[in-house]
Scaffold this motif. Sequence first.
Motif, short mmCIF file in Angstrom:
data_model
loop_
_atom_site.label_atom_id
_atom_site.label_comp_id
_atom_site.label_asym_id
_atom_site.label_seq_id
_atom_site.Cartn_x
_atom_site.Cartn_y
_atom_site.Cartn_z
N ALA A 153 -5.30 -9.38 -0.81
CA ALA A 153 -4.00 -8.99 -1.37
C ALA A 153 -3.92 -7.46 -1.51
CB ALA A 153 -3.80 -9.67 -2.72
N LEU A 154 -4.99 -6.85 -2.00
CA LEU A 154 -5.00 -5.38 -2.18
C LEU A 154 -4.86 -4.66 -0.84
CD1 LEU A 154 -7.75 -4.90 -4.93
CD2 LEU A 154 -5.29 -4.55 -5.19
N LEU A 155 -5.53 -5.16 0.19
CA LEU A 155 -5.42 -4.56 1.52
C LEU A 155 -3.99 -4.66 2.03
CD1 LEU A 155 -8.71 -5.68 3.33
CD2 LEU A 155 -7.93 -3.34 3.03
N THR A 156 -3.38 -5.83 1.84
CA THR A 156 -2.01 -6.04 2.31
C THR A 156 -1.05 -5.10 1.59
OG1 THR A 156 -2.58 -8.36 2.68
CG2 THR A 156 -0.24 -7.82 2.73
N VAL A 157 -1.22 -4.96 0.28
CA VAL A 157 -0.38 -4.04 -0.51
C VAL A 157 -0.61 -2.59 -0.04
CG1 VAL A 157 0.04 -3.10 -2.82
CG2 VAL A 157 -0.18 -5.57 -2.51
N ALA A 158 -1.88 -2.27 0.23
CA ALA A 158 -2.21 -0.91 0.69
C ALA A 158 -1.51 -0.60 2.01
CB ALA A 158 -3.73 -0.78 0.85
N PHE A 159 -1.50 -1.58 2.92
CA PHE A 159 -0.82 -1.39 4.22
C PHE A 159 0.68 -1.20 4.00
CE2 PHE A 159 -4.40 -4.14 6.12
CZ PHE A 159 -5.18 -3.02 6.36
N SER A 160 1.23 -1.96 3.04
CA SER A 160 2.65 -1.84 2.74
C SER A 160 2.98 -0.43 2.23
CB SER A 160 3.03 -2.89 1.69
OG SER A 160 4.41 -2.96 1.53
N LEU A 161 2.10 0.13 1.40
CA LEU A 161 2.30 1.49 0.87
C LEU A 161 2.19 2.55 1.97
CD1 LEU A 161 0.22 1.18 -2.45
CD2 LEU A 161 2.70 1.34 -2.27
N ILE A 162 1.23 2.34 2.89
CA ILE A 162 1.06 3.28 4.02
C ILE A 162 2.33 3.30 4.86
CG2 ILE A 162 -0.19 3.65 6.22
CD1 ILE A 162 -2.70 2.46 4.74
N VAL A 163 2.85 2.10 5.15
CA VAL A 163 4.07 1.98 5.97
C VAL A 163 5.25 2.66 5.27
CG1 VAL A 163 5.78 0.32 6.83
CG2 VAL A 163 3.35 -0.07 7.25
#
Length: 863
Positions: A832-842
Amino acid sequence: MVGGTMTKAYFKAIMREIWRSKARFFSILLIIFLGVAFYTGIRATGPDMLQAADAYFAKQKLATNSVQSTLGLTKSDTAVLKRHRSQVTYQAVKYLDVNQLNNNRVVRVAELPSKQQLNQLRVVKGRLPQKADEIVLDMQAQRLQPSLKLGSTYRIVSSKSLNQKFHRRTFKVVGFVNSPRYVENVSRGVTTVGKGTLDYLAYVRPKTLTLKVATRLDVRFKNLAHVTPYSAKYKRLNKQNTAQLKHWLKPQAKRRQQSLQRQARAQLQPLSQQVTALKAQVPATTPALVKLEAQLKAATVKVNAIQKPTYLYTDRSDNPGYTEYHENTQRVVALSTVFPLFFIAIAALICLTTMTRMVEELRLQMGTLKALGYSNTAVGSEFMIYGGLAALIGTGLGVLFGVNFFPQFIAQAYGSMYNLPAISVQYLWTDILVALVIALVCTLGTALVVLRVDLRSLPTQLLQPKAPKAGQTLLLERWQHLWRRLSFNHKITLRNLFRYKQRLLMTVLGIAGCMAMMITGFGLKDSIGDISSKQFNELWHYDAIVTRSGNETKAEQRTISQPKLYRRSLSLKSSQVTVKKVGVAEQTVTLGVPQNPKRLTKFVVLRHRQTHAAYHLTTTGAIIDEKLAKLYDVKVGDMLPIKVTGQTTKHVKVAAIAENYVNHFIYMSPAYYQQVFGKQPIYNANLVQFTKTNEKQENAYANTLLKQTGILNVTLMSTEKKTNFKMFDSMNLVVLIFVISAGALALVVLYNLTNINVSERIRELSTIKVLGFYDGEVTMYIFRENLILTGLGIILGCFLGKWLHAYILQTAETNALMFSPGIHLMSYVYSALLTVAFSLIVMAMMHWKLKRVNMLDALKSVD
């Protein structure tokens, strides 16, 4: 290109469109690249690893079968094989297992035949021995004794009786080698010397040992020369070959017995003559004559008691690591069946969204072309070329990267476990073709699906912009108490989410798919890692298994319990039985019958895997492991057929099914054993618990035990644990690939969908910016929606990941192994944290893009 002919100008227009929307073109290409690289790379890994083993075994001429005898093998045995040399190649080997007292290692010292016809050694460093005082060592020797180097002096120092079996015991190390018999790095098989397991091998010139007979005969059947190892055909032919070998050598046991009896009688001849001569000279009651006659009688009884030797037949599957290597490749093959297809399904989903957006964007251009008289084929060809180019370039690059990177990386991950040469890259054209077809379906297929409506439309309809999607009243709005409390921005966010339902669905599914793959990756790490900790720390509470020749004697009991390291032991009957059923490979199972069933709980935990309810041995049935029950589809109360070598099949009632992860077991009470087999059990083993674990002290304990008559073998659990952990560590690297790949896909999916969302709503975003919203507020306008969609994707991904993980485990498990089915809570958190991190990068990338957009140009009318 009026009327359907393609003009140079039209082709230029297509190229211009690709350049204008290069971010979109590149994102499609990247998704295809990732999907194809993953699919072709992982699919090629298993076959590449098997191909490497096949080539190595063929090059080093690995024997297909081996024969040993309890009394050694003579020239008479090799003469039998010589008669069948049209069918086989053979080689006699002499070796001796020694317990090295100077370095506390158990070493097999083997004579290298003058011409290595089979099992040829692969020189890693240095060269093979050429003089009588030269020796080469197994690479494992250098790992265990780093001080050993080329040019070092190597001394064999063992017991007096073993030392006498060498013509020389001091050598110069001239090389380090690997043998094709031992592809696994750690294990070198078992022995009756020292601690019971071999540490490494040493190879010397012929005539170094004083042995008069060969220890082993290696045989290579010529009909298997071009048959792929591990295949069904290989197994079928090998079974026939083994039966043939047994048939050829069957008369040899009787001949060897007769030969030994003849030799023994010849040695008795002088004594017999002495008795005959004395009989003629003195009365029959003379003490000297009586004594000689008694000696002759005792010697004759011994001669007649010489037993037929037992011939032992083994094949490649008995070589340490040989079968395990195949099982590991099968795990990779199993993972390659599901993961890549899941990957490609997400890619297809994103391509559909992207192509839909492209068609909507170019409605005006399509209308203009149709008004000018261009055919539907000509108008649609732009999208086909656009999608086709992305698919072809993405597939080409994906194949090149995937086939060259994934197999090499995964094979290197296994490199710490095996000493096989590097793999060769294979291009599996069937898989490449499948990947290309899927890539074209993802792009061209989705383009055709989207175009079918617009190509039927009239130019006048296409020349008018599509009306924005109408907003609609949400069910949530009826909950007035909550709706009134929401801010204006939050209300807009919720309305926008449900206004674009296709985007909502695609984003949630895309994120859920990537999240599921990351959970599966982390979950596999948990399942693999838990095997060793659960098996060795929670279920098995003993540190050594001592195997004896019969019931425990007082001398054996004293030897086992005297050392300071000893804490307690349990005497039990331990033997290997087989379980067979049509459609399931024959399984070897350890049958355990504790002398005192109540004390078993101190050494072995028998419990239900989920509830942890304890099981106890009864007089009405046996306790079996969960994996065995699963393989043979038996439940509590069912009968399980088991076979002991040389006996008829017995049927055992299943009283309980217990948690277990490595190998198979059946535990019975002495009373139930007697009920099944009709005899009392012979307690031939001990489970031993130590006060502390220390490798040096454990080895010393094993050495002490093996000096005691009647003790055959000592298995140290620390060695077993080390071997298991090494295997699981290499699997963790494989899992890492899946997590990184899934993460990369998640990043591309989020970028693509967010980019489409921004492009679709650029007029809306420009309007709110012109109305006075700051850059950060404009970004948050989109980001809030993204965050909600990411959250929904994460929730769905948790359920999807749990299902995918369970499916992969079921597929990847081998017959003798059960993965721990649970996923740790932290694995869900990390995903979940990785997915949220990718969302923030995008969103950071989108924020930068939105700042650079000319809002006034975006607001210009398209009417």
